[in-house]
Design a protein around this motif. Structure first.
Motif, PDB file in Angstrom:
ATOM      1  N   TRP A 276       0.827  -1.210   0.000  1.00 37.20           N
ATOM      2  CA  TRP A 276       0.000   0.000   0.000  1.00 37.20           C
ATOM      3  C   TRP A 276       0.861   1.260   0.000  1.00 37.20           C
ATOM      4  CZ3 TRP A 276       0.285   3.465   4.046  1.00 37.20           C
ATOM      5  CH2 TRP A 276       0.840   3.006   5.240  1.00 37.20           C
ATOM      6  N   VAL A 277       2.064   1.160   0.568  1.00 39.37           N
ATOM      7  CA  VAL A 277       2.972   2.320   0.544  1.00 39.37           C
ATOM      8  C   VAL A 277       3.527   2.507  -0.871  1.00 39.37           C
ATOM      9  CG1 VAL A 277       5.014   3.392   1.567  1.00 39.37           C
ATOM     10  CG2 VAL A 277       3.526   1.963   2.974  1.00 39.37           C
ATOM     11  N   VAL A 278       3.822   1.397  -1.530  1.00 38.26           N
ATOM     12  CA  VAL A 278       4.286   1.484  -2.919  1.00 38.26           C
ATOM     13  C   VAL A 278       3.212   2.177  -3.766  1.00 38.26           C
ATOM     14  CG1 VAL A 278       4.968   0.148  -4.949  1.00 38.26           C
ATOM     15  CG2 VAL A 278       5.765  -0.549  -2.674  1.00 38.26           C
ATOM     16  N   ASP A 279       1.956   1.763  -3.578  1.00 40.32           N
ATOM     17  CA  ASP A 279       0.853   2.428  -4.301  1.00 40.32           C
ATOM     18  C   ASP A 279       0.801   3.913  -3.946  1.00 40.32           C
ATOM     19  OD1 ASP A 279       0.031   0.083  -5.546  1.00 40.32           O
ATOM     20  OD2 ASP A 279      -1.352  -0.446  -3.918  1.00 40.32           O
ATOM     21  N   GLY A 280       1.009   4.202  -2.673  1.00 40.16           N
ATOM     22  CA  GLY A 280       0.978   5.593  -2.209  1.00 40.16           C
ATOM     23  C   GLY A 280       2.086   6.436  -2.828  1.00 40.16           C
ATOM     24  N   ILE A 281       3.264   5.835  -2.979  1.00 38.51           N
ATOM     25  CA  ILE A 281       4.392   6.565  -3.584  1.00 38.51           C
ATOM     26  C   ILE A 281       4.089   6.869  -5.058  1.00 38.51           C
ATOM     27  CG2 ILE A 281       6.823   6.323  -4.291  1.00 38.51           C
ATOM     28  CD1 ILE A 281       6.460   6.950  -1.294  1.00 38.51           C
ATOM     29  N   ASN A 312      12.386  -2.614  -5.716  1.00 39.70           N
ATOM     30  CA  ASN A 312      11.963  -3.719  -6.602  1.00 39.70           C
ATOM     31  C   ASN A 312      10.442  -3.762  -6.715  1.00 39.70           C
ATOM     32  OD1 ASN A 312      14.588  -4.428  -7.057  1.00 39.70           O
ATOM     33  ND2 ASN A 312      14.633  -6.007  -5.460  1.00 39.70           N
ATOM     34  N   LYS A 313       9.787  -3.587  -5.592  1.00 35.03           N
ATOM     35  CA  LYS A 313       8.308  -3.587  -5.602  1.00 35.03           C
ATOM     36  C   LYS A 313       7.779  -2.399  -6.418  1.00 35.03           C
ATOM     37  CE  LYS A 313       7.317  -4.172  -1.024  1.00 35.03           C
ATOM     38  NZ  LYS A 313       7.924  -5.014   0.008  1.00 35.03           N
ATOM     39  N   LEU A 314       8.429  -1.255  -6.214  1.00 36.76           N
ATOM     40  CA  LEU A 314       8.003  -0.042  -6.934  1.00 36.76           C
ATOM     41  C   LEU A 314       8.198  -0.223  -8.449  1.00 36.76           C
ATOM     42  CD1 LEU A 314       6.993   2.886  -6.688  1.00 36.76           C
ATOM     43  CD2 LEU A 314       9.338   3.622  -6.323  1.00 36.76           C
ATOM     44  N   GLY A 446       3.992  23.601   2.897  1.00 34.48           N
ATOM     45  CA  GLY A 446       2.638  24.063   3.198  1.00 34.48           C
ATOM     46  C   GLY A 446       1.676  22.924   3.489  1.00 34.48           C
ATOM     47  N   TRP A 447       2.011  21.723   3.019  1.00 38.05           N
ATOM     48  CA  TRP A 447       1.052  20.608   3.152  1.00 38.05           C
ATOM     49  C   TRP A 447       1.807  19.294   3.274  1.00 38.05           C
ATOM     50  CZ3 TRP A 447      -2.057  18.226  -1.451  1.00 38.05           C
ATOM     51  CH2 TRP A 447      -3.006  17.323  -0.961  1.00 38.05           C
ATOM     52  N   VAL A 448       1.607  18.589   4.392  1.00 36.78           N
ATOM     53  CA  VAL A 448       2.244  17.280   4.574  1.00 36.78           C
ATOM     54  C   VAL A 448       1.153  16.230   4.746  1.00 36.78           C
ATOM     55  CG1 VAL A 448       3.840  15.899   5.956  1.00 36.78           C
ATOM     56  CG2 VAL A 448       4.244  18.359   5.684  1.00 36.78           C
ATOM     57  N   GLN A 449       1.254  15.147   3.997  1.00 34.80           N
ATOM     58  CA  GLN A 449       0.318  14.037   4.158  1.00 34.80           C
ATOM     59  C   GLN A 449       1.049  12.851   4.789  1.00 34.80           C
ATOM     60  OE1 GLN A 449      -2.612  13.407   0.823  1.00 34.80           O
ATOM     61  NE2 GLN A 449      -1.211  14.746  -0.261  1.00 34.80           N
ATOM     62  N   ILE A 450       0.331  12.162   5.663  1.00 34.67           N
ATOM     63  CA  ILE A 450       0.889  10.974   6.303  1.00 34.67           C
ATOM     64  C   ILE A 450       0.140   9.753   5.777  1.00 34.67           C
ATOM     65  CG2 ILE A 450       1.201   9.760   8.516  1.00 34.67           C
ATOM     66  CD1 ILE A 450       1.384  12.617   9.780  1.00 34.67           C
ATOM     67  N   ASN A 451       0.875   8.820   5.231  1.00 34.91           N
ATOM     68  CA  ASN A 451       0.317   7.553   4.740  1.00 34.91           C
ATOM     69  C   ASN A 451      -0.735   7.709   3.650  1.00 34.91           C
ATOM     70  OD1 ASN A 451       2.040   6.229   6.440  1.00 34.91           O
ATOM     71  ND2 ASN A 451       0.539   6.023   8.084  1.00 34.91           N
ATOM     72  N   GLN A 452      -0.656   8.761   2.898  1.00 37.88           N
ATOM     73  CA  GLN A 452      -1.466   8.902   1.685  1.00 37.88           C
ATOM     74  C   GLN A 452      -0.810   9.931   0.774  1.00 37.88           C
ATOM     75  OE1 GLN A 452      -5.425  10.390   2.721  1.00 37.88           O
ATOM     76  NE2 GLN A 452      -4.645  12.466   2.620  1.00 37.88           N
ATOM     77  N   GLY A 453      -1.167   9.846  -0.516  1.00 39.22           N
ATOM     78  CA  GLY A 453      -0.557  10.761  -1.479  1.00 39.22           C
ATOM     79  C   GLY A 453      -1.619  11.372  -2.372  1.00 39.22           C
ATOM     80  N   LEU A 454      -2.656  11.931  -1.748  1.00 43.18           N
ATOM     81  CA  LEU A 454      -3.805  12.412  -2.529  1.00 43.18           C
ATOM     82  C   LEU A 454      -3.612  13.832  -3.042  1.00 43.18           C
ATOM     83  CD1 LEU A 454      -6.718  11.041  -0.303  1.00 43.18           C
ATOM     84  CD2 LEU A 454      -5.530   9.923  -2.209  1.00 43.18           C
ATOM     85  N   GLY A 455      -4.565  14.255  -3.890  1.00 44.27           N
ATOM     86  CA  GLY A 455      -4.594  15.623  -4.380  1.00 44.27           C
ATOM     87  C   GLY A 455      -5.380  16.509  -3.410  1.00 44.27           C
TER      88      GLY A 455
END
Ligand code: NAI
Ligand code: MG
Length: 496
Positions: A276-281, A312-314, A446-455
């Motif tokens: 899920w972190v790979v997806d998030g990146i 490798n996963k990425l 200005g904006w930090v997200q934790i465990n997500q990479g959304l718009g």
């Protein structure tokens, strides 16, 4: 992509006009700009190459429209924006196709969400009209002191091509809600979607309240920044041009909002070596927008313990992204906006390949033949390097080229993350909440997200620090700060 053409060569091509003082017109433009589909380099339509004179006519129209528009009760202005949202929502597919075609952004992953988001922006700001409130200041019983939120006047807005309709609507909706009038300069590479939105707006607005000029930056854009009738400048685009806009504003002490570039860090802790972190990146890097995003998490700080396994996963996941025709529903990732940007991105990849100490983990230069060579398609690419101060780790590439940097000590990771003149966004990946928050607070952005990479979403005050910009937009607070003046009125109650 935009190229200049004589009107005679574009007669068979659809031609879109500018909106000035309620009329659709070529203004004083003697040339046209041909807008190309970056997915196949074919012309889609032409627009006028607007001039300084067109800017002047538009600013005069906006100036004339201002006194009546500012007196429209805020809730009525809000109702207009909500009605615009309804129409956009009902025709969202039409808009999604225009965006995909002119930007090269895939319809499934980007263009349709952008079109839907545009309706949301108008609806959100439409609902905020009655929040243009002032306050009373307790100076004592002998005096009444209160503030009013007044519109500033004519706003000059300049927008880029990467999310042109959403970013344009983020100027139009809050500026008009607050009672300003607006002259907006569209991006030469992608003016069609925002003209489509302007057409809908114009059905509901008095003439001159909204004006949209098409044209080049150094011509129409510079004329707008320098126009004495413009009382506020709002710019989204490169840091380089942001500085020019700010310089022009300083000549007349005009307030500016600048939303500029970024080189945002993603810090991955050793406990986050998961799918899920790979997806998030991948999401944070905005690979499905060819990484043409100011908030792209384009510097990946990976803990040494998981470095190779995570990469490798990425690599495996990134290679599954389907690249191709932006209008194809199967496509995940479309094309780079134009030849200049495409060459720039390729130049960074070539530089990475030559860089001592850097290793290419996946991707590389785009294919030279086959279907992808027909458009400006770049492929997801990653270079690993121990250094944080080489060119690819420092400059905003605005293409799908990610750099990975190894770390072992948390303080060192944070120091490297902040070792940049940008400060727009940041991403932290760990299940340890204390560590996550500590790191989020330490990142200069200005904006930090934790465990997500959304718009971004409407309601969240969005903007940068350092050379990523000044001011906030996207929220109620953003509308009040960027598009109103706080006036204080003080009354002596002791006077008979
Ligand atoms: P740009 O900053 O030149 O263009 C953005 C807008 O500014 C366009 O409407 C353009 O016509 C206008 N403009 C250009 N020169 C101007 C001037 N002298 N005065 C007033 N307006 C002017 O961005 P460009 O050249 O399209 O892209 C170059 C780089 O900028 C990208 O590689 C990326 O790094 C960055 N960029 C960042 C964006 C963001 O969202 N923060 C958006 C677009 C580009
Ligand atoms: Mg430029």
């Amino acid at each position: 992509m935009a190229v200049t053409s004589k009107p005679s060569t574009s007669t068979s091509l659809r031609h879109e006009t500018m909106l000035i003082d309620g009329a659709w017109t070529d203004g004083k433009a003697r040339e046209a700009i041909t807008v190309l589909n970056p997915g196949n380099r074919k012309p889609i339509a032409s627009v006028p190459r607007g001039t300084a004179e067109d800017i002047d006519t538009a600013v005069k129209a906006a100036t004339a429209a201002f006194p009546a528009w500012m007196r429209v009760p805020p809730r009525d202005r809000g109702r207009i924006l909500t009605r615009i949202a309804d129409v956009i929502e009902a025709r969202v597919e039409e808009l999604a196709k225009i965006i995909a075609e002119e930007t090269g952004n895939a319809i499934k992953t980007q263009a349709r969400p952008e079109a839907k988001g545009t309706a949301e922006i108008f609806r959100y700001f439409g609902g905020l009209a009655s929040e243009l409130k002032g306050e009373t200041i307790p100076f004592g019983e002998h005096v009444l002191s209160y503030t009013r939120r007044e519109p500033i006047g004519v706003v000059g807005a300049i927008i880029p091509w990467n999310a042109p309709v959403l970013l344009g609507s983020l100027k139009i909706a809050p500026a008009l809600c607050a009672g300003n009038t607006l002259v907006l300069k569209a991006a030469e590479d992608a003016p069609l979607g925002i003209l489509w939105v302007a057409r809908i707006c114009q059905e509901f607005l008095p003439k001159g309240v909204l004006n949209v000029i098409t044209g080049y930056g150094p011509e129409a854009g510079a004329a707008l920044s320098a126009h004495p009738g413009v009382r506020k400048l709002s710019f989204t685009g490169s840091t380089e041009v942001g500085k020019l806009v700010m310089k022009a504003a300083s000549e007349r002490i005009v307030p500016v909002s600048l939303e500029l570039g970024g080189k945002s860090p993603s810090i991955v802790y050793p406990d986050a070596n998961e799918d899920w972190v790979v997806d998030g990146i991948i999401a944070a890097m905005r690979f499905t927008r060819q990484s043409q995003s100011c908030t792209a998490g384009s510097r990946l700080f990976l803990h040494a313990d998981i470095f190779d396994d995570f990469l490798n996963k990425l690599a495996a996941k990134a290679s599954k992204l389907k690249i191709g025709n932006p209008l194809d529903e199967e496509t995940d990732m479309g094309a780079i906006i134009n030849e200049k940007q495409f060459r720039k991105v390729c130049g960074y990849v070539e530089d990475g390949l030559k860089q001592p100490g850097a290793t290419l983990r996946f991707g590389g230069l785009p294919p030279k033949d086959g279907p992808l060579s027909e458009g400006f398609f770049a492929i997801p690419t990653l270079f690993a390097h121990d250094a944080n101060d080489w060119r690819l780790a420092k400059e905003e590439i605005f293409g799908p080229v990610l750099v990975a940097i190894k770390w072992t000590d948390e303080q060192e990771a944070i120091r490297m993350a902040n070792q940049t003149h940008y400060g727009l966004a940041g991403y932290v990946w760990t299940k340890d909440i204390g560590r996550a928050l500590r790191t989020a607070h330490a990142i200069e952005a200005g904006w930090v997200q934790i465990n997500q990479g959304l718009g971004q979403s409407p309601g969240h005050s969005y903007g940068g620090v350092k050379q990523s910009g000044i001011g906030r937009e996207f929220s109620l607070e953003g509308m009040l700060d960027s598009f109103t003046i706080k006036k204080n009125v003080t009354i002596n109650l002791a006077t008979p």
